[in-house]
Design a protein around this motif. Structure first.
Motif, PDB file in Angstrom:
ATOM      1  N   LEU A 393      10.469  48.289  21.264  1.00 61.19           N
ATOM      2  CA  LEU A 393       9.947  46.924  21.261  1.00 61.19           C
ATOM      3  C   LEU A 393      11.035  45.909  20.953  1.00 61.19           C
ATOM      4  O   LEU A 393      11.078  44.825  21.536  1.00 61.19           O
ATOM      5  CB  LEU A 393       8.810  46.817  20.236  1.00 61.19           C
ATOM      6  CG  LEU A 393       7.519  47.572  20.586  1.00 61.19           C
ATOM      7  CD1 LEU A 393       6.530  47.494  19.434  1.00 61.19           C
ATOM      8  CD2 LEU A 393       6.898  47.017  21.864  1.00 61.19           C
ATOM      9  N   LYS A 394      11.941  46.258  20.029  1.00 57.35           N
ATOM     10  CA  LYS A 394      13.018  45.331  19.671  1.00 57.35           C
ATOM     11  C   LYS A 394      13.908  45.041  20.875  1.00 57.35           C
ATOM     12  O   LYS A 394      14.256  43.899  21.163  1.00 57.35           O
ATOM     13  CB  LYS A 394      13.845  45.910  18.513  1.00 57.35           C
ATOM     14  CG  LYS A 394      14.981  45.006  18.058  1.00 57.35           C
ATOM     15  CD  LYS A 394      15.739  45.625  16.906  1.00 57.35           C
ATOM     16  CE  LYS A 394      14.904  45.627  15.655  1.00 57.35           C
ATOM     17  NZ  LYS A 394      14.733  44.244  15.106  1.00 57.35           N
ATOM     18  N   SER A 396      13.039  45.385  23.966  1.00 58.09           N
ATOM     19  CA  SER A 396      12.251  44.678  24.967  1.00 58.09           C
ATOM     20  C   SER A 396      12.202  43.188  24.659  1.00 58.09           C
ATOM     21  O   SER A 396      12.312  42.343  25.555  1.00 58.09           O
ATOM     22  CB  SER A 396      10.842  45.257  25.016  1.00 58.09           C
ATOM     23  OG  SER A 396      10.034  44.551  25.918  1.00 58.09           O
ATOM     24  N   GLU A 397      12.082  42.857  23.387  1.00 59.98           N
ATOM     25  CA  GLU A 397      12.004  41.455  22.969  1.00 59.98           C
ATOM     26  C   GLU A 397      13.305  40.709  23.235  1.00 59.98           C
ATOM     27  O   GLU A 397      13.289  39.531  23.597  1.00 59.98           O
ATOM     28  CB  GLU A 397      11.646  41.375  21.493  1.00 59.98           C
ATOM     29  CG  GLU A 397      10.211  41.827  21.185  1.00 59.98           C
ATOM     30  CD  GLU A 397       9.965  41.977  19.704  1.00 59.98           C
ATOM     31  OE1 GLU A 397      10.938  41.790  18.920  1.00 59.98           O
ATOM     32  OE2 GLU A 397       8.820  42.296  19.310  1.00 59.98           O
ATOM     33  N   ASN A 398      14.459  41.378  23.051  1.00 57.82           N
ATOM     34  CA  ASN A 398      15.728  40.672  23.259  1.00 57.82           C
ATOM     35  C   ASN A 398      16.236  40.771  24.699  1.00 57.82           C
ATOM     36  O   ASN A 398      17.344  40.319  24.993  1.00 57.82           O
ATOM     37  CB  ASN A 398      16.805  41.166  22.283  1.00 57.82           C
ATOM     38  CG  ASN A 398      17.176  42.632  22.513  1.00 57.82           C
ATOM     39  OD1 ASN A 398      16.992  43.184  23.592  1.00 57.82           O
ATOM     40  ND2 ASN A 398      17.704  43.256  21.463  1.00 57.82           N
TER      41      ASN A 398
END
Length: 528
Positions: A393-394, A396-398
């Motif tokens: 998720l990290k 994907s977010e950046n």
């Protein structure tokens, strides 16, 4: 000179391979059961697989080290070569079985080897060692308990014989002739209870016919000392095993190597817990098997992961650490004991690259062009836990990872498009997106079978691997003789751990042992 004596014993064992019968001999009554290793050669089996005339094609002088002046003088080598071409002059009965034992006790004086062979002509045997051998190998006769014996302190061996068989004793450490004579006395005066032939586990090994059988006494000697080294102690140690059996059969075009290790009762539950099944089933069922050239499927302990971490060996997953906020120690905790890695043939990819040129006035000109790159593909699967989802998720977010249904694509970490998916506790990292697009389907391919049905397994297509991966010359010289290597450990059965190798040779029309002997010196020279 110890290396030379090992080579001489190799020659005797090889000669026995062309013998013709399997006799009962009293030699086993002189093999002590406190030996750590007992090797038994079945001459009859090997004799049926190889032609006697082929034996003359082996360049035995190369095995003795003509190209290595530190091993043997040229004049001695020529004498040994002539003797080797007339094996009947040795007085050895090549129609019998032969044995090799190794004692590996912690006390250096007790670290010693013994080679056993039957003789059919004691007079020839005596003349061979007292007159025909080069001067530095000749012995002065002594007598002990009905045996003639003598030793060469310079060449470091003792030979003893009676009318039926002979012993060749050679030290494994720097010891004195008195130590060799002490060992001779020991094997001549064995009580029945001290004979390896009376050991129940050794008797199990004797029930099957094989070219070579090796009995490992894993409870005796220096195994414990050896396993305390920094590298080895990361793995299960021989202290957890009672005995081991190794069986080798050299067939035309292949080698079968089967192993059994008998586990102490206290350690059975531990091995049952790790050698029960393969937890990477989804990865195994969707492997691009036709493209796989190497595979390793394994179970491991946390200490092994830590060792790889210290050696920077987890190259495929270490890039996830950069910018993730996850420490190296936290990353190690994500590994839960199962992993599968498959390397595939090269993948051709096209990407845009920047090229710089200079005009006549030395002004830099920038050009864009498409470049074709070949990179080896891979599939990596492992068991982890749900906390790995935080990493995904990290990224994907950046913007590092691009979401694709239930998986992600990324290109910034590795050099070609790569895809990652976490389903439950099963993580898959691969360069093959189709693994996530097609439905799971069963396959009967050998690689799928290895990956699905064996807790620990490995596969290597040697020739395709050589074509795609750069190796050192010595490594290439070894692999070029093999077609395929398969290793597998099935789930444990009662107190027995099985581990089997299947080795396919490139040469399909000759016996594998003969082929290896014929090519041994080439490998040996390259390794020096």
């Amino acid at each position: 000179m110890k290396t030379l004596f090992f080579r001489f014993l190799l020659g005797l064992l090889s000669w026995a391979g062309f013998s013709a019968c399997n006799q009962d001999t009293p030699m086993e009554r002189h093999i002590p059961k406190d030996a750590q290793i007992v090797l038994r050669l079945d001459a009859k089996r090997l004799a049926t697989k190889m032609l006697f005339d082929q034996f003359g094609e082996v360049e035995w002088e190369n095995l003795f080290g003509r190209n290595d002046p530190n091993q043997i003088p040229e004049t001695d080598l020529d004498t040994l070569k002539k003797l080797w071409r007339q094996p009947s002059d040795m007085g050895i009965n090549f129609l019998s079985e032969m044995f090799l034992t190794l004692h590996l006790a912690s006390d250096s004086a007790d670290q010693i080897g013994t080679f056993y062979a039957a003789i059919d002509d004691p007079k020839k045997f005596q003349v061979f060692w007292t007159e025909k051998m080069p001067p530095s190998y000749r012995i002065q006769l002594n007598e002990k308990r009905g045996f003639q014996y003598g030793f060469s302190e310079k060449k470091r061996f003792l030979v003893a014989w009676n009318k039926k068989f002979a012993f060749f004793i050679f030290p494994l450490r720097q010891t004195e002739p008195a130590d060799w004579e002490e060992h001779l006395t020991k094997i001549l005066m064995l009580n029945e209870n001290d004979m390896v032939s009376k050991d129940a586990n050794y008797q199990i090994l004797e029930k099957e016919d094989n070219d070579f059988k090796i009995w490992l006494n894993l409870q005796k000697g220096s195994w414990k000392d050896w396993t305390q080294t920094e590298t080895v102690k990361q793995y299960p140690t021989p202290e957890e095993f009672e005995y081991g059996h190794m069986r080798l059969d050299f067939e035309k075009g292949k080698i079968d190597w089967k192993n059994q290790f008998f586990i102490e009762q206290e350690s059975v539950k531990f091995y049952e817990s790790i050698l029960n099944r393969n937890n990477n089933l989804r990865v195994a069922e969707n492997l691009p098997v036709e493209k796989v050239i190497a595979l390793i499927n394994l179970k491991y302990s946390q200490s092994v992961v830590q060792m790889f971490q210290q050696q920077s060996a987890m190259l495929l997953l270490q890039p996830f650490l950069f910018g993730s906020g996850v420490s190296s120690d936290q990353f190690v905790e994500l590994f839960k004991g199962n992993a599968l890695l498959a390397l595939t043939e090269k993948i051709r990819t096209t990407k845009e690259v920047t090229v710089y040129e200079f005009d006549e006035d030395f002004n830099k000109i920038e050009h864009k062009k498409m470049d074709t790159v070949q990179t080896n593909g891979f599939v990596f699967g492992m068991t982890t836990d749900s906390s790995f989802q935080k990493l995904l998720l990290k990224y994907s977010e950046n913007g590092t990872f691009e979401p694709r249904n239930d998986y992600y694509q990324f290109t910034q970490i590795l050099s070609l498009p790569t895809f990652v998916r976490l389903k439950g506790t099963e993580l898959t990292l691969t360069t093959y997106e189709e693994m996530f697009l097609k439905p799971t389907a069963s396959s009967t391919h050998e690689i799928t079978d290895l990956a699905k049905n064996y807790p620990i397994s490995a596969y290597l297509d040697c020739q395709r691997f050589l074509a795609d991966y750069p190796l050192k010359e010595q490594q290439r010289a070894i692999l070029e003789h093999f077609d395929k290597v398969v290793f597998k450990i099935p789930p444990i059965k009662e107190q027995v751990l099985y581990a089997n190798f299947e080795i396919a040779m490139r040469s399909k029309n000759e016996n594998s042992l003969f082929y290896l002997l014929r090519n041994a010196r080439k490998k040996q020279t390259l390794s020096q």
